[in-house]
Write an enzyme that holds these catalytic residues in place. Structure first.
Site, PDB file in Angstrom:
ATOM      1  N   ASP A 275      -6.344   2.699   5.998  1.00  0.00           N
ATOM      2  CA  ASP A 275      -5.249   2.447   6.928  1.00  0.00           C
ATOM      3  C   ASP A 275      -4.230   1.552   6.220  1.00  0.00           C
ATOM      4  O   ASP A 275      -4.555   0.915   5.200  1.00  0.00           O
ATOM      5  CB  ASP A 275      -5.810   1.774   8.187  1.00  0.00           C
ATOM      6  CG  ASP A 275      -4.733   1.333   9.143  1.00  0.00           C
ATOM      7  OD1 ASP A 275      -3.905   2.184   9.522  1.00  0.00           O
ATOM      8  OD2 ASP A 275      -4.713   0.145   9.511  1.00  0.00           O
TER       9      ASP A 275
ATOM     10  N   ASP B 194      -1.153  -0.625   8.052  1.00  0.00           N
ATOM     11  CA  ASP B 194      -0.763  -1.852   8.758  1.00  0.00           C
ATOM     12  C   ASP B 194      -1.991  -2.643   9.202  1.00  0.00           C
ATOM     13  O   ASP B 194      -2.874  -2.125   9.896  1.00  0.00           O
ATOM     14  CB  ASP B 194       0.099  -1.505   9.968  1.00  0.00           C
ATOM     15  CG  ASP B 194       1.447  -0.926   9.554  1.00  0.00           C
ATOM     16  OD1 ASP B 194       2.168  -1.606   8.818  1.00  0.00           O
ATOM     17  OD2 ASP B 194       1.758   0.211   9.966  1.00  0.00           O
TER      18      ASP B 194
ATOM     19  N   THR C 252      -2.461   6.732   7.769  1.00  0.00           N
ATOM     20  CA  THR C 252      -1.715   5.779   8.577  1.00  0.00           C
ATOM     21  C   THR C 252      -1.034   6.437   9.772  1.00  0.00           C
ATOM     22  O   THR C 252      -0.653   7.614   9.704  1.00  0.00           O
ATOM     23  CB  THR C 252      -0.650   5.056   7.714  1.00  0.00           C
ATOM     24  OG1 THR C 252       0.155   4.203   8.535  1.00  0.00           O
ATOM     25  CG2 THR C 252       0.263   6.057   7.013  1.00  0.00           C
TER      26      THR C 252
END
Length: 222
Positions: A19, A21, A114
């Site tokens: 991922d 963020d 993401t």
């Protein structure tokens, strides 16, 4: 070993699915600014909104918060939100340990998975000074947002691997749920992760060491 000594967990994998963020890039400052503005526009409590935004695509978050609103309005708001977030990289920095972690993956199978779209992911990775993985699954690549496992399954497929051979790195409830639903082991990163039962949790990426082992990857976590 002293009773209070930290423990190290060893995981083996053939690839890592990352991922962005909250996991390798700390973009919380931008996320807070944009989503609190959106919450105020819609008469919602900002603190309550911030509890559900992480990990999902924007339209999916809006659908949770405003369940009676037509989805086309969520998609329209999401487009505006993505443009605002892409233009605002103030305060975007790497998660501690991320530069060394990403450098250790340079010659190993890995992918970015993401909820950001391609433009936003490029803006934030560049702002954080991190290399963009060659394989990436962005918002444009999937029909369903996390916690649906589609993104992670597509990441494994793009690398030519079975889901069970992949380890996911995630920070959010939605992302951890997506990784587990994909049949993958999950390393939870950061303060949000530990509450959502990842296989192992770390405060940041300084607690992760990556080693190549023949055709595989050995992770020392903790």
């Amino acid at each position: 070993m002293p009773a209070n000594a930290p423990t190290t967990t060893t995981l083996t994998a053939r690839a890592l699915l990352l991922d962005m963020d909250g996991t390798i890039v700390n973009s919380d400052a931008v996320v807070e600014r944009c989503w609190r503005d959106w919450a105020a526009e819609h008469g919602l409590d900002g603190d309550a909104v911030m509890k559900v935004v992480h990990g999902r695509q924007g339209y999916a978050t809006m659908a949770v918060l405003l369940p009676d609103r037509p989805m086309e309005q969520n998609h329209a708001d999401n487009a505006r939100m993505l443009a605002a977030e892409t233009a605002d990289v103030s305060g975007v920095v790497p998660v501690p340990g991320a530069p060394a972690f990403m450098a250790s993956l340079a010659d190993l199978p890995h992918a970015l998975v993401t909820s950001a779209d391609r433009a936003l992911s490029e803006a934030r990775m560049n702002a954080a000074g991190l290399p963009m993985p060659e394989v990436r699954v962005t918002a444009e690549s999937v029909g369903a947002s996390k916690p649906d496992p589609e993104g992670f399954l597509k990441g494994a497929a793009a690398l030519g691997l079975d889901p069970a051979d992949c380890v996911v790195f995630e920070d959010s409830e939605a992302g951890i749920a997506a990784g587990k639903a994909a049949g993958m082991r999950v390393v939870g990163v950061g303060p949000r992760a530990a509450a959502h039962a990842p296989d192992v949790a770390v405060a940041d990426l300084t607690q992760v060491r990556v080693e190549a082992d023949g055709a595989g990857i050995v992770l020392r976590v903790g």
